[in-house]
Design a protein around this motif. Structure first.
Motif, PDB file in Angstrom:
ATOM      1  N   SER A  75       0.828  -1.215   0.000  1.00 34.78           N
ATOM      2  CA  SER A  75       0.000   0.000   0.000  1.00 34.78           C
ATOM      3  C   SER A  75       0.860   1.263   0.000  1.00 34.78           C
ATOM      4  O   SER A  75       0.334   2.368   0.015  1.00 34.78           O
ATOM      5  N   ALA A 111      -2.187  -2.074  -5.157  1.00 33.66           N
ATOM      6  CA  ALA A 111      -2.543  -1.181  -4.048  1.00 33.66           C
ATOM      7  C   ALA A 111      -3.965  -0.648  -4.228  1.00 33.66           C
ATOM      8  O   ALA A 111      -4.752  -0.563  -3.271  1.00 33.66           O
ATOM      9  N   ALA A 112      -4.308  -0.297  -5.480  1.00 32.82           N
ATOM     10  CA  ALA A 112      -5.661   0.202  -5.750  1.00 32.82           C
ATOM     11  C   ALA A 112      -6.692  -0.916  -5.630  1.00 32.82           C
ATOM     12  O   ALA A 112      -7.781  -0.717  -5.073  1.00 32.82           O
ATOM     13  N   ILE A 114      -6.539  -3.566  -3.757  1.00 31.51           N
ATOM     14  CA  ILE A 114      -6.728  -3.909  -2.338  1.00 31.51           C
ATOM     15  C   ILE A 114      -7.760  -2.968  -1.712  1.00 31.51           C
ATOM     16  O   ILE A 114      -8.582  -3.370  -0.898  1.00 31.51           O
ATOM     17  N   GLU A 115      -7.741  -1.722  -2.134  1.00 27.42           N
ATOM     18  CA  GLU A 115      -8.699  -0.749  -1.584  1.00 27.42           C
ATOM     19  C   GLU A 115      -9.986  -0.673  -2.407  1.00 27.42           C
ATOM     20  O   GLU A 115     -10.821   0.211  -2.169  1.00 27.42           O
ATOM     21  N   ASP A 116     -10.098  -1.577  -3.393  1.00 25.36           N
ATOM     22  CA  ASP A 116     -11.309  -1.685  -4.200  1.00 25.36           C
ATOM     23  C   ASP A 116     -11.638  -0.367  -4.905  1.00 25.36           C
ATOM     24  O   ASP A 116     -12.803   0.034  -4.982  1.00 25.36           O
ATOM     25  N   ARG A 122      -7.185   6.076  -6.637  1.00 26.25           N
ATOM     26  CA  ARG A 122      -6.091   5.876  -5.669  1.00 26.25           C
ATOM     27  C   ARG A 122      -5.077   7.024  -5.751  1.00 26.25           C
ATOM     28  O   ARG A 122      -4.419   7.378  -4.781  1.00 26.25           O
ATOM     29  N   PRO A 359     -11.813  -1.543 -10.028  1.00 25.56           N
ATOM     30  CA  PRO A 359     -10.602  -1.682  -9.204  1.00 25.56           C
ATOM     31  C   PRO A 359      -9.308  -1.741 -10.040  1.00 25.56           C
ATOM     32  O   PRO A 359      -9.269  -2.392 -11.080  1.00 25.56           O
TER      33      PRO A 359
END
Ligand SMILES: [Mg+2]
Length: 383
Positions: A75, A111-112, A114-116, A122, A359
């Motif tokens: 992240s 990373a993006a 993972i944060e949906d 992002r 995502p």
């Protein structure tokens, strides 16, 4: 807070033999080849690529920076980028940046995911939900007439929804002028036309052809000289009435700084898969914006760079000014199976392309989908 650490990095050497070769002023392409990289963290997988020297980049990734970033917090892509450049600190060459580019793209993507959220979100949120495009063609031919069929090929692009083109020139002075005359005769003055010399000219020849281009209303003239000829670009940039575009062959923000400082560029064209990835692209984009220059991603090779570049281009504000809108998004209109990994690329009837709000980059990819093109694989993991 659980940190999504990098568990595994996979490298796929992909190749696709082309049905017809494509040429520019210095090269003939008979196959498409790239290194596609995936990074797995937090239960998600992100994708990156590099294409100019894929085997060398794979060696750097699997032998050096890949193992070093296993376990790192996915992240925090900027922090990982910093650790990668420190590790390769004795070498700031293109190949170093190619390896970093592929990993950095994949890390930002994961990373993006993972944060949906989309990569553009992002990075702060897309400014534009769709972008004007241009067809990156026609190319030169390998037969007796390198300029054959350019007019009918452009007719084909327009039928597909494109409303701007960038043709490859630089094989022959008179033929360059002749084909531009034919294009203006057939399509009129309103078709936005860009030209790409692909580093193929001497300073003398670049001066000659650029002196002729104003008569044809060319939107920009790309890479007339070799990418490290800063003096040559500075000379052309201050003299040419046609805007000069370049940047696809430059690695690292400081190379862009040198050309921009020399007043050499009117359009800045970083390639996210070569320049140092998303992290470095953002620095280059900020540098371009600070100088009032449109930043237009160079897009070639596979769906991975296409999807990533679309997210990045959407972060730029609409250019103010006359004529064709900037930034404009480069689309490969030639047959290319590696550009269809996520499905066929289609433009809207007004020549724009929508920016996915899914995502990551929005590209749906896995090893199975790559398997018809995968010539070899390697990986590093935490086992
Ligand atoms: Mg080019």
């Amino acid at each position: 807070m659980t940190v999504p650490s990098i568990e595994r990095i996979d490298c796929f050497q992909v190749r696709w033999p082309m049905p017809e070769p494509l040429a520019n002023s210095i090269s003939v392409f008979r196959e498409r080849a790239a290194l596609i990289v995936s990074v797995t963290a937090g239960g998600k997988t992100g994708w990156g690529e590099t294409w100019a020297q894929p085997l060398a980049a794979e060696t750097i990734i699997t032998g050096s920076i890949g193992p070093a970033i296993l376990g790192a917090d996915a992240s925090a892509p900027r922090a990982i980028w910093d650790s990668m450049i420190r590790l390769l600190g004795r070498d700031r060459s293109g190949i170093t940046h190619m390896a970093i580019s592929a990993l950095d793209m994949a890390i930002w993507d994961v990373a993006a995911r993972i944060e949906d959220m989309s990569l553009a979100r992002r990075l702060g949120g897309a400014v534009q939900s769709s972008l004007p495009t241009y067809a990156s063609g026609p190319f030169l031919k390998t037969g007796s007439d390198p300029y054959a069929d350019m007019v009918p090929e452009i007719e084909g692009y327009l039928a597909r929804g494109f409303n701007a083109v960038k043709l490859r020139l630089g094989a022959d002075f008179r033929s360059d002028l002749k084909v531009l005359e034919q294009i203006r005769m057939r399509f009129g003055d309103d078709l936005p036309v860009m030209v790409d010399f692909n580093q193929g000219l001497t300073r003398l020849d670049a001066g000659r052809i650029l002196g002729e281009l104003p008569a044809f209303g060319i939107l920009f003239a790309e890479e007339p000289l070799q990418p490290d000829d800063t003096e040559g670009y500075a000379e052309l940039g201050t003299r040419s009435a046609t805007p000069i575009a370049a940047g696809e062959s430059l690695a690292g923000v400081r190379r862009f700084k040198d050309l921009i400082a020399a007043n050499a560029l009117a359009v800045v064209q970083p390639d996210v898969a070569l320049c140092g990835g998303v992290t470095e692209y953002m620095r280059i984009a900020a540098l371009g914006e600070a100088h009032g220059l449109p930043v237009v991603p160079h897009v070639w090779s596979t769906s991975v760079i296409h999807a990533t570049s679309l997210q990045l281009a959407a972060l730029a504000p609409k250019g103010r000014g006359y004529g064709f809108p900037m930034p404009t998004f480069e689309i490969d209109p030639t047959p290319n199976a590696l550009m269809e990994l996520g499905g066929k690329v289609a433009v809207n009837s007004d020549g724009t392309i929508d920016v996915p709000d899914k995502p990551g980059t929005g590209l749906d990819l896995d090893a199975e989908r790559l398997s018809p093109f995968t010539k070899s694989r390697s990986f590093v993991d935490r086992q």
